[in-house]
Scaffold this motif. Structure first.
Motif, PDB file in Angstrom:
ATOM      1  N   ASN A   1     -22.752  26.468  29.151  1.00  0.00           N
ATOM      2  CA  ASN A   1     -23.233  26.793  27.804  1.00  0.00           C
ATOM      3  C   ASN A   1     -22.819  25.732  26.799  1.00  0.00           C
ATOM      4  N   GLU A   2     -21.592  25.226  26.907  1.00  0.00           N
ATOM      5  CA  GLU A   2     -21.156  24.164  25.996  1.00  0.00           C
ATOM      6  C   GLU A   2     -21.995  22.900  26.207  1.00  0.00           C
ATOM      7  N   MET A   3     -22.266  22.571  27.456  1.00  0.00           N
ATOM      8  CA  MET A   3     -23.086  21.404  27.761  1.00  0.00           C
ATOM      9  C   MET A   3     -24.497  21.559  27.181  1.00  0.00           C
ATOM     10  N   LEU A   4     -25.091  22.741  27.341  1.00  0.00           N
ATOM     11  CA  LEU A   4     -26.422  22.995  26.779  1.00  0.00           C
ATOM     12  C   LEU A   4     -26.407  22.890  25.262  1.00  0.00           C
ATOM     13  N   ASN A   5     -25.336  23.374  24.640  1.00  0.00           N
ATOM     14  CA  ASN A   5     -25.212  23.250  23.179  1.00  0.00           C
ATOM     15  C   ASN A   5     -25.144  21.789  22.764  1.00  0.00           C
ATOM     16  N   GLN A   6     -24.375  20.970  23.484  1.00  0.00           N
ATOM     17  CA  GLN A   6     -24.254  19.559  23.134  1.00  0.00           C
ATOM     18  C   GLN A   6     -25.606  18.850  23.259  1.00  0.00           C
ATOM     19  N   ILE A   7     -26.380  19.202  24.282  1.00  0.00           N
ATOM     20  CA  ILE A   7     -27.711  18.614  24.443  1.00  0.00           C
ATOM     21  C   ILE A   7     -28.591  18.997  23.258  1.00  0.00           C
ATOM     22  N   THR A   8     -28.564  20.260  22.885  1.00  0.00           N
ATOM     23  CA  THR A   8     -29.360  20.726  21.736  1.00  0.00           C
ATOM     24  C   THR A   8     -28.943  20.023  20.462  1.00  0.00           C
ATOM     25  N   TYR A   9     -27.643  19.921  20.224  1.00  0.00           N
ATOM     26  CA  TYR A   9     -27.150  19.247  19.016  1.00  0.00           C
ATOM     27  C   TYR A   9     -27.609  17.787  18.990  1.00  0.00           C
ATOM     28  N   ALA A  10     -27.544  17.127  20.136  1.00  0.00           N
ATOM     29  CA  ALA A  10     -27.959  15.716  20.196  1.00  0.00           C
ATOM     30  C   ALA A  10     -29.455  15.565  19.948  1.00  0.00           C
ATOM     31  N   LEU A  11     -30.251  16.437  20.540  1.00  0.00           N
ATOM     32  CA  LEU A  11     -31.707  16.332  20.401  1.00  0.00           C
ATOM     33  C   LEU A  11     -32.178  16.521  18.965  1.00  0.00           C
ATOM     34  N   PHE A  12     -31.472  17.349  18.221  1.00  0.00           N
ATOM     35  CA  PHE A  12     -31.939  17.675  16.877  1.00  0.00           C
ATOM     36  C   PHE A  12     -31.069  17.083  15.774  1.00  0.00           C
ATOM     37  N   GLY A  13     -30.307  16.027  16.120  1.00  0.00           N
ATOM     38  CA  GLY A  13     -29.637  15.225  15.112  1.00  0.00           C
ATOM     39  C   GLY A  13     -28.325  15.752  14.568  1.00  0.00           C
ATOM     40  N   TYR A  14     -27.706  16.703  15.245  1.00  0.00           N
ATOM     41  CA  TYR A  14     -26.426  17.217  14.772  1.00  0.00           C
ATOM     42  C   TYR A  14     -25.239  16.446  15.335  1.00  0.00           C
ATOM     43  N   ILE A  15     -25.493  15.539  16.263  1.00  0.00           N
ATOM     44  CA  ILE A  15     -24.433  14.729  16.859  1.00  0.00           C
ATOM     45  C   ILE A  15     -24.808  13.259  16.688  1.00  0.00           C
ATOM     46  N   ARG A  16     -23.837  12.466  16.336  1.00  0.00           N
ATOM     47  CA  ARG A  16     -24.007  11.020  16.222  1.00  0.00           C
ATOM     48  C   ARG A  16     -22.942  10.341  17.069  1.00  0.00           C
ATOM     49  N   ILE A  17     -23.288   9.212  17.669  1.00  0.00           N
ATOM     50  CA  ILE A  17     -22.315   8.438  18.428  1.00  0.00           C
ATOM     51  C   ILE A  17     -21.768   7.347  17.530  1.00  0.00           C
ATOM     52  N   LYS A  18     -20.460   7.206  17.522  1.00  0.00           N
ATOM     53  CA  LYS A  18     -19.830   6.132  16.764  1.00  0.00           C
ATOM     54  C   LYS A  18     -19.069   5.260  17.762  1.00  0.00           C
ATOM     55  N   GLU A  19     -19.355   3.970  17.745  1.00  0.00           N
ATOM     56  CA  GLU A  19     -18.723   3.045  18.672  1.00  0.00           C
ATOM     57  C   GLU A  19     -17.773   2.116  17.920  1.00  0.00           C
ATOM     58  N   PHE A  20     -16.713   1.743  18.595  1.00  0.00           N
ATOM     59  CA  PHE A  20     -15.770   0.775  18.055  1.00  0.00           C
ATOM     60  C   PHE A  20     -15.771  -0.433  18.972  1.00  0.00           C
TER      61      PHE A  20
END
Length: 116
Positions: free
Chosen positions: A69-88
């Motif tokens: 369920n957590e994995m599915l939530n992360q996929i949903t968040y990523a697909l709809f712009g609630y997660i951003r990747i920040k690289e250093f």
């Protein structure tokens, strides 16, 4: 879960024609990002655990209902712009990265994908 995790995700993706994806085999799903709408997402389903990749970073999830369920939530968040990747990086070499969620604080370091 009675239904395959990948089948469940594909059922949701078919409602969004703007999202492109490919299923190379029964245990793998690739969801393609665009230059304006983020990063690629790849999911590998295994017997013991699952691996979720956001661009070049990956996480492992056990095959428990809670972790799936957590994995599915992360996929949903990523697909709809609630997660951003920040690289250093230092001198153009990636040294670390993490993702930020607009919904809740997410902790944990990302690990660079070995295949790249």
């Amino acid at each position: 879960m009675d239904q395959s995790v990948i089948d469940l995700i594909i059922d949701g993706l078919t409602k969004h024609s703007e999202i492109s994806y490919r299923r190379p085999n029964a245990n793998e799903l690739e969801i393609f990002g665009t230059p304006t709408h983020g990063f690629d997402i790849t999911l590998y389903i295994g017997i013991r655990e699952n691996m979720l990749l956001f661009d070049q970073f990956h996480w492992h999830y056990d095959n428990t209902e809670e972790e799936i369920n957590e994995m599915l939530n992360q996929i949903t968040y990523a697909l709809f712009g609630y997660i951003r990747i920040k690289e250093f990086s230092k001198k153009n070499i990636l040294i670390n990265g993490y993702y930020k969620s607009k919904i809740r604080k997410v902790t944990g370091a990302m690990t660079k994908r070995w295949e790249k």
